[in-house]
Design a protein around this motif. Structure first.
Motif, PDB file in Angstrom:
ATOM      1  N   GLU A  33       0.559  -1.157   0.033  1.00 53.79           N
ATOM      2  CA  GLU A  33      -0.159   0.182  -0.307  1.00 53.79           C
ATOM      3  C   GLU A  33       0.232   1.047   0.067  1.00 53.79           C
ATOM      4  N   HIS A  50      -8.331   3.307  -1.836  1.00 51.85           N
ATOM      5  CA  HIS A  50      -8.333   2.897  -0.686  1.00 51.85           C
ATOM      6  C   HIS A  50      -7.546   2.306  -0.060  1.00 51.85           C
ATOM      7  N   SER A  52      -6.136   0.575   3.004  1.00 54.77           N
ATOM      8  CA  SER A  52      -6.149   0.016   4.654  1.00 54.77           C
ATOM      9  C   SER A  52      -4.707  -0.254   5.387  1.00 54.77           C
ATOM     10  N   GLN A  55      -5.011  -1.569   8.734  1.00 53.64           N
ATOM     11  CA  GLN A  55      -5.701  -3.304   9.274  1.00 53.64           C
ATOM     12  C   GLN A  55      -5.095  -3.830   8.971  1.00 53.64           C
ATOM     13  N   ARG A  77     -11.519  -1.062   0.051  1.00 53.46           N
ATOM     14  CA  ARG A  77     -10.060  -1.408   0.355  1.00 53.46           C
ATOM     15  C   ARG A  77      -9.562  -2.522   0.369  1.00 53.46           C
ATOM     16  N   GLU A 181     -14.995  -4.011   9.589  1.00 52.89           N
ATOM     17  CA  GLU A 181     -13.328  -4.005  10.092  1.00 52.89           C
ATOM     18  C   GLU A 181     -14.124  -2.620  10.784  1.00 52.89           C
ATOM     19  N   ASN A 183     -12.946   0.672  11.493  1.00 54.34           N
ATOM     20  CA  ASN A 183     -12.182   1.484  11.771  1.00 54.34           C
ATOM     21  C   ASN A 183     -12.721   2.920  12.298  1.00 54.34           C
ATOM     22  N   TYR A 247      -8.110   0.381  13.003  1.00 51.52           N
ATOM     23  CA  TYR A 247      -7.784   2.204  12.772  1.00 51.52           C
ATOM     24  C   TYR A 247      -7.499   1.899  11.263  1.00 51.52           C
ATOM     25  N   ARG A 248      -7.480   3.245  10.582  1.00 54.95           N
ATOM     26  CA  ARG A 248      -6.497   3.174   9.075  1.00 54.95           C
ATOM     27  C   ARG A 248      -5.777   4.477   9.070  1.00 54.95           C
ATOM     28  N   HIS A 249      -4.387   3.894   8.845  1.00 60.43           N
ATOM     29  CA  HIS A 249      -3.894   5.472   9.410  1.00 60.43           C
ATOM     30  C   HIS A 249      -4.168   6.427   8.121  1.00 60.43           C
ATOM     31  N   HIS A 252     -10.232   8.672   4.523  1.00 56.19           N
ATOM     32  CA  HIS A 252     -10.571   7.720   3.317  1.00 56.19           C
ATOM     33  C   HIS A 252     -10.071   7.096   2.793  1.00 56.19           C
TER      34      HIS A 252
END
Ligand SMILES: Cc1ncc(C[n+]2csc(CCOP(=O)(O)OP(=O)(O)O)c2C)c(N)n1
Length: 328
Positions: A33, A50, A52, A55, A77, A181, A183, A247-249, A252
């Motif tokens: 990613e 998007h 992830s 996650q 994602r 998930e 987040n 949690y997504r770093h 969105h």
């Protein structure tokens, strides 16, 4: 109706080798990613993506409990969902780059990947669509002893899909794992602001579907919950909802710098980064620092090679697409 985490774990206990493999798979997703992020900034990836990142423990943990021929569906994602199950990183990055060697011949882009060879029946830009697809695969799975997994976000639990699919899966006792998930955010929207009652699991209980809430940043907690759910599904006991809190770093999508998050929240979650936790656990399990470093180096080198190969691949011939695409 919840299922306690004291329930016995089905199957064999994980060994240090498994922990190392799971860590390597999460690292692959993270680095994939980050590479995608750089490729997007260079203009190589079109549209949006998007990510992830943060996650990774959810799809990797769930996949540890699956068989290679089990089915699953993902969201937009979905890079992590696909890589966790075994999609070839080179074919996946080539897909993001729109190349003919992509897993869908360069046609799907980031949001709509399909990889039937690895059981991926689709990734869905329509929020909640993954659940409907997993129900379809679940009808097949019921006849061949497989299970079907739907990954989706907390926001998707406010879609009609969630309610229809949980009800349908319960009524027919389909072997489906609903993996939420959570987040904490939808698109720019805190989960609590749009989720009546504030709890996701109790919604499953309303349909008689057992649920578990797990630390979604702990790959082995996710695996244990998924193993219990998969065992129930294979025993004909029907669906389970797993709410994996994570949690997504990043924001969105590429157009969202995530300025709406309270100061310090990301830093707090980064202290519970699933990769950092898994690495520490590996050392506790007796895996040596040099073994871990070797795996890290190999993962990065293989990914770099995959990206170089994908960048060197051709774009599909537009003429060859005639008749293969749907237009209204
Ligand atoms: C049916 C539908 N409604 C709205 C959208 C626009 N949209 C895209 S992502 C998103 C938020 C979804 O949040 P969540 O389910 O929590 O997943 P996350 O993005 O956090 O992984 C929305 C509203 C959409 N793609 N599909």
């Amino acid at each position: 109706m919840s299922v306690t985490t004291e329930a016995p774990t089905e199957g064999r206990a994980p060994e240090p080798r498994d922990f190392l493999d799971a860590y390597a798979r999460m690292l692959l997703i993270r680095e994939f990613e980050q590479s995608l992020h750089r490729l997007f900034l260079k203009g190589e990836v079109h549209g949006t993506t998007h990510l992830s990142a943060g996650q990774e423990a959810v799809p990797v943990g769930v996949n540890l409990a699956l068989e290679p021929d089990d089915y699953f569906s993902g969201t937009y994602r979905g890079h992590g969902h696909a890589l966790a199950k075994g999609t070839d990183p080179e074919a996946l990055v080539a897909e993001m780059l729109g190349r003919e060697t992509g897993v869908c011949g360069g046609r799907s882009g980031s949001m709509n990947v399909v990889d039937l060879d690895h059981g991926l029946v689709g990734c869905f830009g329509i929020v909640g669509g993954s659940m409907a697809a997993a129900i379809g695969a679940g009808l097949t799975a019921r006849t061949n002893g497989r299970v079907s997994v739907a990954f989706f976000g907390d926001g998707a639990t406010n879609q009609a899909y969630f309610h229809e699919c949980l009800n349908f899966a319960r009524v027919l006792d389909l072997p489906v794992l609903f993996v939420c998930e959570n987040n904490l955010y939808g698109e720019f929207t805190p989960m609590k602001a749009v989720t009546g009652g504030g709890e996701i699991g109790v919604r499953a209980a309303a349909y008689g579907v057992p649920f578990e809430v797990v630390d979604g940043n702990d790959v082995w907690m996710v695996e244990e919950a998924a193993r219990r759910a998969a065992a129930r599904a294979r025993a004909g006991e029907g669906p389970t909802l797993i709410e994996a809190q994570t949690y997504r770093h990043y924001g969105h999508s590429k157009s969202d710098p995530a300025k709406y998050r309270p100061d310090g929240e990301l830093d707090q979650w980064k202290q519970r980064d699933p990769l950092v936790g898994a690495r520490a656990r590996l050392l506790e399990e007796g895996v040596s620092e040099s073994d871990i470093a070797a795996v890290e180096e190999r993962t990065r080198a293989e990914l770099k090679q995959a990206i170089d190969n994908a960048l060197a691949a051709d774009y599909p011939d537009p003429a060859a697409r005639a008749g293969t695409e749907f237009a209204p």
